[in-house]
Every structure is written in structure tokens, then in C-alpha cells.
Enzyme design. Structure first.
Site, PDB file in Angstrom:
ATOM      1  N   THR A   1     -21.903  23.480 -21.428  1.00  0.00           N
ATOM      2  CA  THR A   1     -21.370  24.643 -22.144  1.00  0.00           C
ATOM      3  C   THR A   1     -20.563  25.556 -21.225  1.00  0.00           C
ATOM      4  OG1 THR A   1     -23.551  25.571 -21.829  1.00  0.00           O
ATOM      5  CG2 THR A   1     -23.006  24.844 -24.021  1.00  0.00           C
ATOM      6  N   THR A   2     -21.090  25.785 -20.013  1.00  0.00           N
ATOM      7  CA  THR A   2     -20.362  26.669 -19.105  1.00  0.00           C
ATOM      8  C   THR A   2     -19.011  26.044 -18.768  1.00  0.00           C
ATOM      9  OG1 THR A   2     -22.523  27.104 -18.164  1.00  0.00           O
ATOM     10  CG2 THR A   2     -20.662  28.094 -17.050  1.00  0.00           C
TER      11      THR A   2
ATOM     12  N   ASP B   1     -28.066  29.245 -18.117  1.00  0.00           N
ATOM     13  CA  ASP B   1     -27.605  28.334 -19.146  1.00  0.00           C
ATOM     14  C   ASP B   1     -26.501  28.954 -19.995  1.00  0.00           C
ATOM     15  OD1 ASP B   1     -28.098  25.820 -20.601  1.00  0.00           O
ATOM     16  OD2 ASP B   1     -28.580  27.180 -22.243  1.00  0.00           O
TER      17      ASP B   1
ATOM     18  N   ASP C   1     -31.527  20.315 -21.618  1.00  0.00           N
ATOM     19  CA  ASP C   1     -30.242  19.735 -21.209  1.00  0.00           C
ATOM     20  C   ASP C   1     -30.464  18.325 -20.678  1.00  0.00           C
ATOM     21  OD1 ASP C   1     -29.245  22.159 -21.808  1.00  0.00           O
ATOM     22  OD2 ASP C   1     -28.451  22.650 -19.830  1.00  0.00           O
TER      23      ASP C   1
HETATM   24  P1  ADP Z   1     -22.699  23.442 -17.602  1.00  0.00           P
HETATM   25  O1  ADP Z   1     -23.228  24.493 -18.534  1.00  0.00           O
HETATM   26  O2  ADP Z   1     -21.230  23.235 -17.797  1.00  0.00           O
HETATM   27  O3  ADP Z   1     -23.484  22.192 -17.632  1.00  0.00           O
HETATM   28  P2  ADP Z   1     -23.841  23.848 -15.011  1.00  0.00           P
HETATM   29  O4  ADP Z   1     -24.088  25.158 -14.347  1.00  0.00           O
HETATM   30  O5  ADP Z   1     -25.010  23.079 -15.491  1.00  0.00           O
HETATM   31  O6  ADP Z   1     -22.825  24.085 -16.171  1.00  0.00           O
HETATM   32  O7  ADP Z   1     -23.026  22.964 -13.963  1.00  0.00           O
HETATM   33  C1  ADP Z   1     -22.656  21.667 -14.262  1.00  0.00           C
HETATM   34  C2  ADP Z   1     -21.678  21.118 -13.248  1.00  0.00           C
HETATM   35  O8  ADP Z   1     -22.264  21.042 -11.943  1.00  0.00           O
HETATM   36  C3  ADP Z   1     -21.298  19.701 -13.652  1.00  0.00           C
HETATM   37  O9  ADP Z   1     -19.909  19.545 -13.485  1.00  0.00           O
HETATM   38  C4  ADP Z   1     -22.075  18.855 -12.655  1.00  0.00           C
HETATM   39  O10 ADP Z   1     -21.472  17.602 -12.437  1.00  0.00           O
HETATM   40  C5  ADP Z   1     -22.032  19.742 -11.427  1.00  0.00           C
HETATM   41  N1  ADP Z   1     -23.049  19.385 -10.421  1.00  0.00           N
HETATM   42  C6  ADP Z   1     -24.368  19.168 -10.601  1.00  0.00           C
HETATM   43  N2  ADP Z   1     -24.976  18.846  -9.433  1.00  0.00           N
HETATM   44  C7  ADP Z   1     -24.010  18.861  -8.476  1.00  0.00           C
HETATM   45  C8  ADP Z   1     -23.987  18.623  -7.056  1.00  0.00           C
HETATM   46  N3  ADP Z   1     -25.090  18.299  -6.415  1.00  0.00           N
HETATM   47  N4  ADP Z   1     -22.816  18.732  -6.418  1.00  0.00           N
HETATM   48  C9  ADP Z   1     -21.686  19.071  -7.089  1.00  0.00           C
HETATM   49  N5  ADP Z   1     -21.639  19.318  -8.403  1.00  0.00           N
HETATM   50  C10 ADP Z   1     -22.766  19.212  -9.103  1.00  0.00           C
HETATM   51 MG    MG Z   2     -25.491  21.957 -17.170  1.00  0.00          MG
END
Ligand code: ADP
Ligand code: MG
Length: 501
Positions: free
Chosen positions: A82-83, A49, A367
Site C-alpha cells: 500500500t505504501t 502499515d 500482510d
Molecule cells: P508497502 O506498504 O508498500 O509494502 P513496506 O514499508 O512494507 O511498504 O516496504 C516494502 C518494500 O520494502 C518492498 O519494496 C520490499 O521489497 C522492500 N524490502 C523489504 N525488505 C527489504 C530489504 N531487506 N532490503 C531492501 N528492500 C526491502
Molecule cells: Mg509491506
């Protein structure tokens, strides 16, 4: 200050910020890796996270601190993303370095970035975002929860978890009202939604709890008034005995009032303390006392039972009926309280093997609850996987030429920066980021704006089709925060230059 030194300060700030970005970049997306963060005492946190990593980082450089602030804003406003915000800020800063190398003044870069952000957000809202409705389909809400929670150690039970999040938010109305209780032991699949409040305290004098109870909630009144520490009172022995017994009798009077309200016995939950002798007295009258509860717990009990929290025993207007029973988990006793009325209070009981994994599961739930709540309360939705960023980039490239002067270059650099999100998601999945971007650009040429990285095979795929969707505000806020932090960092240097130190 000379121009060379001035440049040096800016580069230092940019480098410090980029270092922070480097720490979290590999966690982005469903196949992002986790970080183990260890403090001097050897305590470890394992997480994927962004907000948690940012919160735990020991950063002293002001440039780095500003990036962390951006991530915190994102977390506070949108719960997730956030990431993405941090990675985007890093890329925007990196690209601005290229522009500075070409001789653009930081102000021109800031100006171009601000224009680009406004154009991107406008396009996002009017062309990419679908309106969220209060009565959105459960399956869509479930997909939103899934998208937020993928990659956070819950993959094995993703469906159950997403379902639970939707149920919890639907019942409570918003994420803030859902109470989450992690209970170590068991498996994630055993998690459930309890229709009531759970308290991790037991009555002062433990006894077998009858299931249905008359319950009263009060804030204060069952312990002696705390005397001001700075006041000295001189009493002789007789005076002292009188003074003491006066206080005690007063308390017993208060306790008797409670007995009047609970003639058949019952339970009293109290926010403050309760003197031991009062608890013993009440216990003899069949009334159990649970004392020193946090305010949030009192609020949860109040909405579970449909009765307000009285200030003192004298203010009690009525008692409520509720069921209470206890369960023991890992040496801790918990009281489960359920009202007899239909209330929106619920507690999400999370089960997981160890406290470390459970902490990460809880963060994932936070989240997911947050994003479901955003959409349920009217936020729009966009295709995820970074597809919206790629689509905005393509749009900006078509618009850049309409802007006069050098700011045009900044808009193009901004567009390039946006593509870092799908590129990084592909890269963290073990695929080639460049191929992904080129494929996405090709799709966008045919107006297919919802394509994102296919993490299974390295190609691209429609995000709507595979149900990867997220709230529009997540993307909007990430862009606004990243732009603001980037321009602020670029401007800090101006300020230093003006002082002429
Ligand atoms: P953040 O802290 O930015 O939320 P995450 O590690 O949770 O970072 O990653 C979020 C990103 O991953 C988002 O852009 C989301 O749309 C993308 N995502 C989630 N599931 C999938 C998937 N199955 N295929 C491609 N992208 C995905
Ligand atoms: Mg996320």
C-alpha cells in the site's frame, strides 16, 4: 472557467494528494519509521502499515480521498504494497506537474502514462517475473513472508515469524482461512499455530471441562422467538401464563432433543442466544452451552470438528468428538477446541507484550500471510527492494522514442517516477537516494535487473541473493492503481473545465 482557474483546481488536487503522500513516505521499506496516530480522545495507534495509516487519516479533500481509495484497492487485492502504491502515485502526480508546466495537455499526459503502464506491466510479467508454483520451496515462501514483514516491529523474531506464516498458509490453503488470535503477554517467540479453533467465550455455567467431549453445533432454537415490536397482543393473566409456558415448554422440548444426541453429556455451541433456564436444564444433564458466537467462529468450529452446523436441535444429524480446554489470558478465558479429524482449520496465536505492539504485529502477519498465499496459489515472484521498478524504468526509457509525439515525454516522466520506490527505500535507510539510483542504472546497463538498495551499507545488492522477493501482482497492481488514480486526478480537472462554471 478561465484557463488560469482551471490550472488552479488541478494544482490544488495535486497538492492535496501530495500531502497525503508526504505522511506515509517515511514509512516505506525495512527501515521505514512508524507513525503514531492520535484521535481527539487521545487513543493512539502506532503503525508502519500504509493501509492502516490511510484508513485512520481524516481527509476531506477529494484529491486526497482518491489516493486513499488507491491504497485500499491495493490492500484488498494484494494484502501488501500500500505504501508503495501511495508513494508511486505521489511521484507520478509530481512529475505530471512538470509536464503541465512545459505546456502538455493533461489528456496527453494521461495517454502517455497509460501507454507506459501497459509497457511496464508487460515487461514485468514477461522479463522480470519468475513463475510461482503451487509446490514452491518452503525457503522461497519464507523469504516472501520475511520481505512483507520486515520493518513491522517483529525484526527480533523475523525467522520464526516467517516460518509460522508459511506453516499457517500451507495448512489452511489460503490466507482467508487462517484465523489469527492476538493474546497480550509473553513474547513474539511464544507465538504458535494451534491446530483447531479458539473461542473467547466460556460455557454459560462454568464447570470443569473434560478434555474429550461430544460436540453439537447449532444456529438457533434455544431462546424464545423474538416478537415483532410493532405488534401488540392483549392477553389476560391466564392467557399470558399459558402463552409463556407454551414457549418455555417448546424450548425444553428442543433441549431434550439435544440430550438424546448427547446421552453422555457434552457441549453445544450455538450461534444465537440460549435462554438461561434451558442452559441450566442442559447443564444438569452434563451438557455445557456456549452461546452467541459469531458466524466465522461457527464456521471454524465446523471445519475443526468435521461436522456441519445444524439449523435447530431438530436438524442435528450427528455429534462430533473433540477436545476442549480453557486457558486464561489477561482476565479473559479462552476455549481451545481441537477435533479428532485431520482438518485444515488452524489458529495462529500471536503473543506480544502490549496490545499496541500486538496490533502492529498482527498487521504485519496479515500482510505476510496474504503474500505467501498469493504465491502458493500460483502468482509469480519478482525481486523486491524496488529493483523491479528500476528495471521497468530502464526498459521504458529504451522504448519511449518508439512512441510518436508528446506522449513520449510522459513515458519518460513515468519511468522517472518508478525509480522513487528504490530511492525512498534507500533514503529511509539513511542513505543517499541519488547514489542508489545511479548505481542501479549502472547495474541495469549490464542487464543485472535484480539489484536493489543495500540498506546496510548504502550500496546496491542482488535482491535474489539476499532473499528479498515478493509476488509479481504486488508490483503490477501498485503500478496499475497508481496510474489509474493519477490519470483520474488529472482528468477531474477536465470535467470541471467542460462545465464552464
Ligand atoms: P508497502 O506498504 O508498500 O509494502 P513496506 O514499508 O512494507 O511498504 O516496504 C516494502 C518494500 O520494502 C518492498 O519494496 C520490499 O521489497 C522492500 N524490502 C523489504 N525488505 C527489504 C530489504 N531487506 N532490503 C531492501 N528492500 C526491502
Ligand atoms: Mg509491506
Amino acid at each position: 472557467m478561465s484557463e488560469v482557474e482551471n490550472e488552479g483546481t488541478l494544482r490544488k488536487n495535486i497538492n492535496a494528494a501530495k500531502m497525503i503522500v508526504g505522511t506515509v513516505k517515511s514509512t516505506l521499506g525495512p527501515l521505514g519509521r512508524d507513525k503514531m496516530m492520535v484521535d481527539a480522545a487521545g487513543n493512539a495507534v502506532v503503525t508502519n502499515d500504509g493501509a492502516t495509516i490511510m484508513g485512520e487519516l481524516d481527509v476531506s479533500h477529494p484529491g486526497g480521498k482518491m489516493i486513499i481509495e488507491g491504497a485500499k484497492t491495493q490492500e484488498a487485492l494484494c494484502y501488501d504494497g500500500t505504501t508503495s502504491t501511495v508513494v508511486l502515485t505521489g511521484e507520478m502526480l509530481g512529475n505530471s506537474e512538470g509536464l503541465l508546466n512545459k505546456g502538455l495537455h493533461p489528456n496527453i499526459v494521461c495517454n502517455g502514462y497509460n501507454q507506459a503502464a501497459a509497457m511496464a506491466v508487460e515487461y514485468l510479467e514477461s522479463n522480470l517475473s519468475l513463475e510461482g508454483q503451487v509446490g514452491m520451496e518452503d525457503s522461497d515462501l519464507k523469504n516472501i513472508a520475511r520481505t512483507a514483514i520486515t520493518g513491522k516491529t517483529v525484526d527480533a523474531a523475523l525467522d520464526d515469524v516467517a516460518e509460522l506464516c508459511v506453516q499457517a498458509v500451507k495448512k489452511a490453503g489460503s490466507a482467508e482461512k487462517v484465523r489469527v488470535l492476538p493474546l497480550p503477554g509473553g513474547s513474539l517467540r511464544d507465538s504458535y499455530l494451534f491446530n483447531g479453533a479458539i473461542v473467547n467465550k466460556m460455557p454459560v455455567l462454568e464447570k470443569e471441562l473434560e478434555r474429550t467431549q461430544h460436540i453439537v453445533l447449532i444456529n438457533t432454537g434455544l431462546e424464545p422467538h423474538k416478537t415483532d415490536e410493532n405488534v401488540t397482543v392483549q392477553l389476560d393473566m391466564q392467557g399470558y401464563t399459558q402463552f409463556k409456558s407454551l414457549g418455555e415448554e417448546d424450548l425444553l422440548l428442543q433441549a431434550k432433543l439435544l440430550v438424546e444426541y448427547l446421552p453422555e453429556g457434552g457441549m453445544v455451541f450455538i450461534r444465537d442466544g440460549a435462554a438461561d433456564h434451558v442452559c441450566t436444564y442442559l447443564d444438569k444433564q452434563g451438557i455445557s452451552v456456549v452461546r452467541r458466537l459469531p458466524e466465522s467462529t461457527m464456521r471454524a468450529l465446523s471445519s475443526t470438528l468435521g461436522v456441519s452446523v445444524s439449523q435447530t436441535p431438530a436438524d442435528v444429524e450427528c455429534s462430533a468428538k473433540g477436545m476442549a480446554y480453557s486457558e486464561r489470558h489477561y482476565d479473559v478465558d479462552y476455549l481451545f477446541i481441537q477435533g479428532e479429524i485431520e482438518s485444515d482449520q488452524s489458529t495462529l496465536v500471536l503473543r506480544g507484550a502490549t496490545t499496541t505492539t500486538l496490533d502492529e504485529i498482527e498487521r504485519g502477519f496479515d500482510d505476510a500471510l496474504g503474500v505467501v498465499s498469493l504465491v502458493m496459489n500460483g502468482d509469480g515472484v519478482v525481486a523486491g527492494g524496488g529493483s523491479a521498478y528500476a528495471a521497468m524504468a530502464a526498459h521504458l526509457r529504451t522504448q519511449a522514442a518508439s512512441v510518436e509525439g508528446r506522449a513520449q515525454m510522459a513515458i519518460e516522466a513515468f519511468a522517472d517516477a518508478l525509480e522513487i520506490i528504490p530511492a525512498t527505500i534507500a533514503e529511509n535507510g539513511g542513505h543517499d537516494p541519488l547514489d542508489c539510483i545511479l548505481n542501479l542504472r549502472h547495474k541495469l546497463q549490464n542487464d543485472e535487473t535484480d539489484f536493489g538498495p543495500n540498506i546496510e551499507d548504502g550500496g546496491v545488492i542482488s535482491m535474489w541473493k539476499i532473499g528479498v522477493i515478493e509476488p509479481t501482482s504486488l508490483v503490477r497492481q501498485a503500478i496499475l492503481s497508481a496510474t489509474e488514480v493519477t490519470t483520474a486526478i488529472l482528468k477531474i480537472d477536465d470535467m470541471i473545465a467542460k462545465r464552464g462554471e
